[in-house]
Design an enzyme around this catalytic site. Structure first.
Site, PDB file in Angstrom:
ATOM      1  N   TRP A 347       0.928  -1.305   0.022  1.00 39.70           N
ATOM      2  CA  TRP A 347      -0.179  -0.024   0.139  1.00 39.70           C
ATOM      3  C   TRP A 347       0.725   1.190  -0.067  1.00 39.70           C
ATOM      4  O   TRP A 347       0.278   2.432  -0.312  1.00 39.70           O
ATOM      5  CB  TRP A 347      -0.836   0.115   1.452  1.00 39.70           C
ATOM      6  CG  TRP A 347      -0.172   0.094   2.798  1.00 39.70           C
ATOM      7  CD1 TRP A 347       0.959  -0.588   2.914  1.00 39.70           C
ATOM      8  CD2 TRP A 347      -0.333   1.403   3.596  1.00 39.70           C
ATOM      9  NE1 TRP A 347       1.181   0.155   4.261  1.00 39.70           N
ATOM     10  CE2 TRP A 347       0.465   1.247   4.648  1.00 39.70           C
ATOM     11  CE3 TRP A 347      -1.713   2.201   3.550  1.00 39.70           C
ATOM     12  CZ2 TRP A 347       0.420   1.841   5.590  1.00 39.70           C
ATOM     13  CZ3 TRP A 347      -1.405   2.941   4.663  1.00 39.70           C
ATOM     14  CH2 TRP A 347      -0.567   2.735   5.856  1.00 39.70           C
ATOM     15  N   ASP A 348       2.158   1.078   0.116  1.00 39.12           N
ATOM     16  CA  ASP A 348       3.213   2.284   0.159  1.00 39.12           C
ATOM     17  C   ASP A 348       2.956   3.109  -1.078  1.00 39.12           C
ATOM     18  O   ASP A 348       2.940   4.119  -1.170  1.00 39.12           O
ATOM     19  CB  ASP A 348       4.617   1.748   0.375  1.00 39.12           C
ATOM     20  CG  ASP A 348       4.735   0.726   1.355  1.00 39.12           C
ATOM     21  OD1 ASP A 348       3.885   0.131   1.990  1.00 39.12           O
ATOM     22  OD2 ASP A 348       6.089   0.782   1.715  1.00 39.12           O
ATOM     23  N   GLU A 474       0.917  -2.242  12.551  1.00 33.62           N
ATOM     24  CA  GLU A 474       1.145  -3.671  12.580  1.00 33.62           C
ATOM     25  C   GLU A 474       1.386  -3.956  13.990  1.00 33.62           C
ATOM     26  O   GLU A 474       1.918  -5.268  14.196  1.00 33.62           O
ATOM     27  CB  GLU A 474       2.177  -3.877  11.653  1.00 33.62           C
ATOM     28  CG  GLU A 474       1.928  -3.639  10.183  1.00 33.62           C
ATOM     29  CD  GLU A 474       3.034  -3.989   9.195  1.00 33.62           C
ATOM     30  OE1 GLU A 474       4.083  -4.353   9.868  1.00 33.62           O
ATOM     31  OE2 GLU A 474       2.445  -3.928   7.911  1.00 33.62           O
ATOM     32  N   LYS A 583       3.096   1.038  15.979  1.00 34.92           N
ATOM     33  CA  LYS A 583       4.252   1.004  15.060  1.00 34.92           C
ATOM     34  C   LYS A 583       4.287   2.519  14.419  1.00 34.92           C
ATOM     35  O   LYS A 583       5.437   2.807  13.948  1.00 34.92           O
ATOM     36  CB  LYS A 583       4.383  -0.225  14.275  1.00 34.92           C
ATOM     37  CG  LYS A 583       5.498  -0.235  13.278  1.00 34.92           C
ATOM     38  CD  LYS A 583       5.258  -1.788  12.734  1.00 34.92           C
ATOM     39  CE  LYS A 583       6.472  -1.952  11.702  1.00 34.92           C
ATOM     40  NZ  LYS A 583       6.431  -2.999  10.672  1.00 34.92           N
ATOM     41  N   GLN A 584       3.140   2.764  13.856  1.00 30.02           N
ATOM     42  CA  GLN A 584       3.131   3.791  12.983  1.00 30.02           C
ATOM     43  C   GLN A 584       1.568   4.682  12.869  1.00 30.02           C
ATOM     44  O   GLN A 584       0.713   4.036  13.662  1.00 30.02           O
ATOM     45  CB  GLN A 584       3.211   3.147  11.489  1.00 30.02           C
ATOM     46  CG  GLN A 584       2.123   2.244  11.039  1.00 30.02           C
ATOM     47  CD  GLN A 584       2.805   1.416  10.023  1.00 30.02           C
ATOM     48  OE1 GLN A 584       3.305   0.362  10.358  1.00 30.02           O
ATOM     49  NE2 GLN A 584       2.784   1.692   8.700  1.00 30.02           N
TER      50      GLN A 584
HETATM   51  C1  BGC Z   1       5.300  -1.274   7.464  1.00 32.18           C
HETATM   52  C2  BGC Z   1       4.178  -1.265   6.514  1.00 32.18           C
HETATM   53  C3  BGC Z   1       4.831  -1.341   4.989  1.00 32.18           C
HETATM   54  C4  BGC Z   1       5.813  -2.227   4.853  1.00 32.18           C
HETATM   55  C5  BGC Z   1       6.611  -1.837   3.717  1.00 32.18           C
HETATM   56  C6  BGC Z   1       6.447  -2.201   7.251  1.00 32.18           C
HETATM   57  O1  BGC Z   1       7.189  -2.024   8.221  1.00 32.18           O
HETATM   58  O2  BGC Z   1       4.817  -1.166   8.947  1.00 32.18           O
HETATM   59  O3  BGC Z   1       3.119  -0.406   6.553  1.00 32.18           O
HETATM   60  O4  BGC Z   1       3.622  -1.429   4.052  1.00 32.18           O
HETATM   61  O5  BGC Z   1       6.845  -2.075   5.832  1.00 32.18           O
HETATM   62  O6  BGC Z   1       7.087  -0.704   3.484  1.00 32.18           O
END
Ligand code: BGC
Length: 751
Positions: A347-348, A474, A583-584
């Site tokens: 989804w990035d 996550e 985490k984010q």
């Molecule tokens: C992030 C995800 C991301 C993935 C790839 C993970 O560390 O939590 O949101 O899509 O990295 O960049």
């Protein structure tokens, strides 16, 4: 200095980082910044060349495999190496790790699209030589990687140069880091080789049976040389032996082709690319022209901070190098700069990178969407496999459409990717007004994702609910009613209805038949959107991340030792899931993308609350906190978070740049400047700006494309200046004011 990146450190760690920083690419081909001659004994290097989407498949081994777990995983493959050139001067092999380095300069030129390394070397026996290595991956001849090496000994010398094409390659593995592959290093083998005027090596992947071809040739100027070709199994080497009385220049052309793009004409096409042996100076000129045009459209300028400006250039430059421009490719999470995340698309792309292209290079943006559209059949099949009776479930990580995540709680369960993809189609429509695209691509994506929401959701007590999903954070998995997922699904359902309504009557009939749309479906979508449950805490006055998040114990971040970050490398997932720790950005990201779904005070309180429990262990987090801080009028915070994004890779702040660059964060830099500080939003009623300029800067300016126009926006201490460089009169909103800008006169408004 802002157009260059320089790093001359020779430590093993920094050399690995430099391989990513100095990588070159053009969306199709990527070459890591390895040094031609190799490193010192026992030093680790991730020597890599990649073609976007060129991959093999490996079996996923599970201890316990449950129903519909993916059986195979795709993996970007390290392909035939053509970087290697060794140089012997009077019998001594050049290496930066023997003898003495009297001078070293390594530069990435982001305005010229080349990488350069100048070394002044004294051999162990005392012979001095100046070497210049220049290389480029052509933006205009996508298959071409070219090198130019100048050898200039201080006194006449016997020189031996060996330039090879090596098909005996494998991928890099690190069993201790989940962000890097842990096995299956060797993914392809040599199937053909041919030595002549041009060297040819063909490889094939073991499982996917995809071919890749490298054709290489070279030219030596400045000396009379004996040329030989050495054939070994899987490796061909051209050697030149000569006496150098002055500078001697070797130019190499390496052309790469693959099954996806060149079908059965791999060798022929590669030869065509080499035809005429275009001079390195011509290739440089082409790079410069291409980049002049790109920077004219896409550059962002910050007045008053050079190191930041360098970071901005760097991030945009690598985005350009990484974005796939054809039907089979997209933007890998690490671009084409390394093997981290195995070349997968997440989804990035949609949330962090696509908007940059949408607003500056809409043709590339369109291509990225077409790629997603092409995955619809796979997404429909995946929805069925997972147990849905209808709809399309996009894979969490993939190359060609199959789900490649072996850990479903932080993979398949991230259903929000299907809403993120819909969101980007809607944004594309709003920015371009492209009705044909709406009909031919967007309609189907929105219809199929709506069907998914209807099948996986259910109504209870008058509210539409989405259970057992994982949101962007996550560290919190498999929850009911993740605010982010629900609000994004709501938006997507509403727009699915709108998209159908926008179709002219005739088209509507044709497409309803094609997509087997029943009249009743749209009514259900409308109702589900209207009744979508968005969890809210009355006690805190914030949107709740999900149904249970706020009841959990709060993680003590203050007393967690520094070396325990990122938490994912030090705690079992269940431990993380049991706490309020993110985490984010999750809910805060929902507020950014859909600000009209929550009132100002709720967003403010949500921000304060979630900020305290967020680690930013994912590089996708800072830019969101920066943008929302700017939105809420907190300039200082916006600036502090922004600073984390701009130089994250150049300064290796996440300590894993060696595995590849953090492309989503790079997009985040642009986002934070344009959506954050300039406060831009793309709404149905048009563009909105709410600018704030950090006190650290004198100016901020950028250009965007919007519905056939090119608009330049400049912020200075006092005012925002909007200037229409191309296209018709534009109406937009500045804060709450309706504004009109015409081609003849810029508009200046106080900020
Ligand atoms: C992030 C995800 C991301 C993935 C790839 C993970 O560390 O939590 O949101 O899509 O990295 O960049």
């Amino acid at each position: 200095m802002t157009w260059n990146v320089t790093n001359n450190e020779l430590t093993e760690e920094q050399l690995l980082v430099n391989e990513s920083l100095f990588s070159l690419g053009n969306g199709f081909l990527g070459v890591r910044g390895n040094v031609e001659e190799g490193y010192g004994p026992d030093m680790t290097s991730i020597r890599g060349t990649y073609i976007n989407a060129y991959h093999d498949e490996t079996e996923i081994e599970y201890g316990e495999k449950l129903y519909a777990f993916p059986e195979t995983q795709q993996k970007l493959v390290n392909i035939i190496d053509s970087q290697t050139v060794t140089i012997d001067i009077d019998g001594e092999r050049f290496s930066m790790f023997s003898g003495k380095i009297l001078g070293l300069e390594r530069v990435l030129h982001m305005d010229r699209g080349i990488q350069e390394r100048r070394v002044h070397w004294r051999s162990p026996k005392g012979k001095e030589v100046k070497l210049t290595f220049r290389r480029l991956v052509s933006f205009t001849r996508k298959e071409l990687f070219a090198q130019e090496i100048t050898i200039d000994p201080s006194t006449p010398a016997e020189v031996h140069v060996a330039a090879s094409v090596n098909g005996n390659v494998s991928n890099f593995v690190d069993p201790n880091d989940p962000r890097v592959a842990s096995g299956h290093a060797e993914r392809l083998h040599v199937t053909a080789q041919e030595a002549g005027e041009v060297l040819h090596v063909t490889n094939q992947t073991y499982e996917t049976k995809l071919n890749v071809h490298c054709a290489s040739c070279s030219l030596l100027e400045g000396a009379e040389a004996d040329k030989e070709v050495i054939e070994e199994e899987g490796k061909l080497t051209e050697t030149y032996s000569f006496q150098a009385d002055g500078p001697v220049v070797l130019t190499r052309w390496n052309a790469y082709t693959d099954t996806y793009r060149h079908e059965n004409r791999l060798k022929e096409k590669a030869e065509e690319v080499l035809a005429g042996r275009p001079a390195f100076s011509l290739l440089e000129k082409e790079q410069k022209e291409y980049l002049d045009h790109f920077w004219m459209q896409a550059n962002l300028k910050v007045g008053g901070d050079e190191s930041l400006q360098q970071g901005i250039h760097f991030n945009l430059y690598h985005l350009l190098q990484s974005a796939g421009r054809d039907a089979v490719s997209n933007i890998p999470a690490k671009g084409l700069s390394g093997e981290g995340y195995e070349g997968h698309y997440f989804w990035d792309t949609e949330i962090y990178m696509f908007p940059v292209f949408l607003m500056t290079q809409p043709e590339i943006a369109k291509q990225l969407l077409k790629y997603r559209h092409s995955l619809l059949d796979a997404a429909r099949a995946r929805a069925k496999e997972v147990g849905h009776s209808q709809g399309a479930l996009f894979p969490w990580r993939t190359i060609t459409g199959g789900e490649c995540s072996a850990y479903f709680p932080a993979g398949t369960a991230q259903y929000h990717i299907s809403a993120d993809i819909s969101y980007s189609f809607i944004q594309y429509y709003l920015v371009t007004g492209d009705e044909d695209f709406l009909r031919d691509y967007m309609l189907e994506v929105l219809t199929e994702t709506s069907r998914l929401w209807m099948d996986m959701g259910h109504e209870k007590n008058g509210m539409f609910r989405l259970d057992d999903v994982t949101g962007p954070d996550e560290y919190t998995c498999i929850v009911n009613n993740n605010y982010y997922t629900n609000v994004m699904a709501k938006h997507s359902l509403r727009w699915a209805v709108k998209a159908w309504q926008k179709l002219p009557e005739g088209d509507r009939r044709v497409w309803a038949e094609k997509l087997d749309l029943k009249e009743s479906e749209m009514k259900q979508w409308e109702k589900a959107a209207k009744n979508m449950y968005l969890p809210y805490s009355n006690e805190l006055g914030i949107q709740a991340q999900d149904d249970t998040f706020l009841n959990k114990k709060v993680w003590d971040l203050e007393n967690t030792p520094k070396e325990k970050f990122p938490l994912l490398l030090h705690y079992h997932p269940l431990t993380l899931y049991r706490y309020q720790v993110c985490k984010q950005a999750d809910t805060v990201l929902g507020h950014f993308l859909l600000e009209d779904e929550a009132d100002e005070e709720t967003m403010r309180r949500s921000y304060d609350y979630y900020e305290k429990v967020t680690t930013h262990d994912s590089s996708l987090s800072y830019c969101v906190f920066s943008m929302m801080a700017a939105r809420l009028g907190r300039g200082d915070k916006a600036y502090r978070y922004f600073i984390e994004t701009a130089r994250l890779d150049i300064d290796n702040t996440h300590k894993n740049t060696k595995d590849g660059l953090h492309l989503a964060n790079m997009g985040g830099t642009w986002l934070a400047l344009v959506f954050g500080f300039a406060g831009m939003r793309v709404k149905e009623k048009g563009l909105v700006f709410r600018p704030v300029l950090p006190k650290e800067w004198d100016t901020l300016s950028f250009r965007i494309q919007y519905q056939g126009r090119l608009l330049e926006v400049t912020l200075n201490r006092k005012e925002a200046v909007y200037q229409l460089l191309e296209g018709k009169t534009l109406h937009f909103t500045h804060r709450n004011e309706s504004v009109t800008v015409t081609a003849s006169r810029p508009v200046k408004l106080a900020i």
